[in-house]
Design an enzyme around this catalytic site. Structure first.
Site, PDB file in Angstrom:
ATOM      1  CE  LYS A  12      -4.089  -1.508   2.638  1.00 33.67           C
ATOM      2  NZ  LYS A  12      -4.903  -1.172   3.836  1.00 33.67           N
ATOM      3  CD  GLU A  36      -8.182  -3.268  10.276  1.00 34.54           C
ATOM      4  OE1 GLU A  36      -9.178  -3.685   9.652  1.00 34.54           O
ATOM      5  OE2 GLU A  36      -7.029  -3.323   9.838  1.00 34.54           O
ATOM      6  CG  ASP A  65     -10.388  -1.014   6.196  1.00 38.22           C
ATOM      7  OD1 ASP A  65      -9.458  -1.819   6.377  1.00 38.22           O
ATOM      8  OD2 ASP A  65     -11.586  -1.318   6.366  1.00 38.22           O
ATOM      9  CG  ASP A 144      -3.386  -6.603  -6.905  1.00 40.02           C
ATOM     10  OD1 ASP A 144      -4.531  -6.155  -6.768  1.00 40.02           O
ATOM     11  OD2 ASP A 144      -2.353  -5.969  -6.599  1.00 40.02           O
ATOM     12  CE  LYS A 161      -3.365  -2.571  -7.081  1.00 37.59           C
ATOM     13  NZ  LYS A 161      -2.888  -3.315  -5.906  1.00 37.59           N
ATOM     14  CG  HIS A 166      -8.981  -0.350  -4.856  1.00 36.74           C
ATOM     15  ND1 HIS A 166      -8.325  -1.045  -5.845  1.00 36.74           N
ATOM     16  CD2 HIS A 166      -8.476  -0.834  -3.694  1.00 36.74           C
ATOM     17  CE1 HIS A 166      -7.486  -1.911  -5.299  1.00 36.74           C
ATOM     18  NE2 HIS A 166      -7.562  -1.797  -4.004  1.00 36.74           N
ATOM     19  NE  ARG A 167      -4.129   0.899  -1.167  1.00 35.81           N
ATOM     20  CZ  ARG A 167      -4.351  -0.363  -1.567  1.00 35.81           C
ATOM     21  NH1 ARG A 167      -3.761  -0.834  -2.651  1.00 35.81           N
ATOM     22  NH2 ARG A 167      -5.127  -1.161  -0.874  1.00 35.81           N
TER      23      ARG A 167
HETATM   24  P1  ITT Z   1      -3.423  -2.442   6.984  1.00 35.79           P
HETATM   25  O1  ITT Z   1      -4.827  -2.667   7.546  1.00 35.79           O
HETATM   26  O2  ITT Z   1      -2.338  -2.581   7.990  1.00 35.79           O
HETATM   27  O3  ITT Z   1      -3.331  -1.151   6.205  1.00 35.79           O
HETATM   28  P2  ITT Z   1      -4.038  -4.794   5.367  1.00 35.79           P
HETATM   29  O4  ITT Z   1      -3.256  -5.545   4.326  1.00 35.79           O
HETATM   30  O5  ITT Z   1      -4.596  -5.584   6.520  1.00 35.79           O
HETATM   31  O6  ITT Z   1      -3.132  -3.601   5.896  1.00 35.79           O
HETATM   32  P3  ITT Z   1      -6.733  -4.066   4.497  1.00 35.79           P
HETATM   33  O7  ITT Z   1      -7.362  -4.577   5.747  1.00 35.79           O
HETATM   34  O8  ITT Z   1      -7.170  -2.742   4.004  1.00 35.79           O
HETATM   35  O9  ITT Z   1      -5.147  -3.986   4.649  1.00 35.79           O
HETATM   36  O10 ITT Z   1      -6.839  -5.066   3.279  1.00 35.79           O
HETATM   37  C1  ITT Z   1      -7.853  -6.001   3.172  1.00 35.79           C
HETATM   38  C2  ITT Z   1      -7.386  -7.152   2.341  1.00 35.79           C
HETATM   39  O11 ITT Z   1      -7.532  -6.806   0.977  1.00 35.79           O
HETATM   40  C3  ITT Z   1      -5.937  -7.606   2.557  1.00 35.79           C
HETATM   41  O12 ITT Z   1      -5.916  -9.021   2.539  1.00 35.79           O
HETATM   42  C4  ITT Z   1      -5.209  -7.092   1.366  1.00 35.79           C
HETATM   43  O13 ITT Z   1      -4.178  -7.975   0.955  1.00 35.79           O
HETATM   44  C5  ITT Z   1      -6.310  -7.015   0.303  1.00 35.79           C
HETATM   45  N1  ITT Z   1      -6.070  -5.872  -0.556  1.00 35.79           N
HETATM   46  C6  ITT Z   1      -6.035  -4.575  -0.155  1.00 35.79           C
HETATM   47  N2  ITT Z   1      -5.746  -3.780  -1.194  1.00 35.79           N
HETATM   48  C7  ITT Z   1      -5.583  -4.593  -2.268  1.00 35.79           C
HETATM   49  C8  ITT Z   1      -5.235  -4.375  -3.611  1.00 35.79           C
HETATM   50  O14 ITT Z   1      -4.959  -3.162  -4.066  1.00 35.79           O
HETATM   51  N3  ITT Z   1      -5.167  -5.431  -4.420  1.00 35.79           N
HETATM   52  C9  ITT Z   1      -5.421  -6.678  -3.974  1.00 35.79           C
HETATM   53  N4  ITT Z   1      -5.725  -6.973  -2.726  1.00 35.79           N
HETATM   54  C10 ITT Z   1      -5.810  -5.941  -1.859  1.00 35.79           C
END
Ligand code: ITT
Length: 184
Positions: A12, A36, A65, A144, A161, A166-167
């Protein structure tokens, strides 16, 4: 301008850096974590997490998130995307989707920005695509390899990407707002 990004996910941070640094916003990762909320709405999770982290660290922070919503599974795994990725993973999702023709899915990213003592401000980006029939691509992370747009998975897109994701969208919105605010 330097901003602290509270996250344990260095992928991220790399994506945020690619958008923010060229605009003059430096991003520094802090992996101290934040509570969370068990909430259906990722915006509420991001806002609460940002407020908690800003007050604890005594500085301005962002948290982000992500929710992942698969139409044919009634929005599963939604805000529980991290738990599902860490347990059944992409193979489990593909198995659940095996006989399903409706492959539509949406990523939702919400950034919470907060300064100590203030309410968080949120910025959202979303992208809709399809669940692939098999994983493809070596880049990216998480879902991904199984999420595709026009037949190309996010894991196969490399730097592109960020232009569709979204990000990418949530960070563009955050950066636009942050830059104007810093000038005023
Ligand atoms: P933090 O909460 O510490 O920021 P995290 O990896 O736990 O890190 P999230 O809870 O936001 O982050 O992510 C939810 C899930 O979605 C997590 O398993 C990520 O690997 C996945 N994810 C998040 N962004 C993604 C993306 O751009 N592409 C693919 N998978 C993604």
């Amino acid at each position: 301008m330097i901003i602290t990004f509270v996250t344990g996910n260095s992928h991220k941070v790399e994506e945020a850096v690619a958008i923010c640094v060229p605009l003059g916003i430096e991003i520094v990762q802090n992996d101290c974590g934040y509570p969370e909320l068990q909430e259906d709405d990722v915006a509420a999770v991001a806002a609460y997490g940002a407020e908690n982290a800003a007050n604890r660290l005594g500085s301005a922070v962002i948290v982000e998130d992500t929710g992942f919503y698969i139409d044919a599974l009634h929005g599963f795994p939604g805000p529980y995307a991290a738990y599902v990725q860490d347990t059944v993973g992409n193979a489990g999702i593909l198995s659940l989707m095996q006989d399903l023709g409706d492959r539509r899915a949406t990523f939702r990213s919400v950034i919470g920005y907060c300064e100590p003592g203030l309410d968080a401000v949120t910025f959202e980006g979303a992208v809709t695509g399809r669940i692939a029939y098999q994983p493809e691509g070596e880049g990216g992370f998480g879902y991904d390899p199984i999420f595709e747009i026009d037949g190309v998975t996010l894991a196969s897109m490399g730097d592109a990407k960020n232009k569709v994701s979204h990000r990418g969208k949530s960070f563009e919105k955050f950066a636009d707002w942050f830059l104007v605010r810093e000038v005023l």
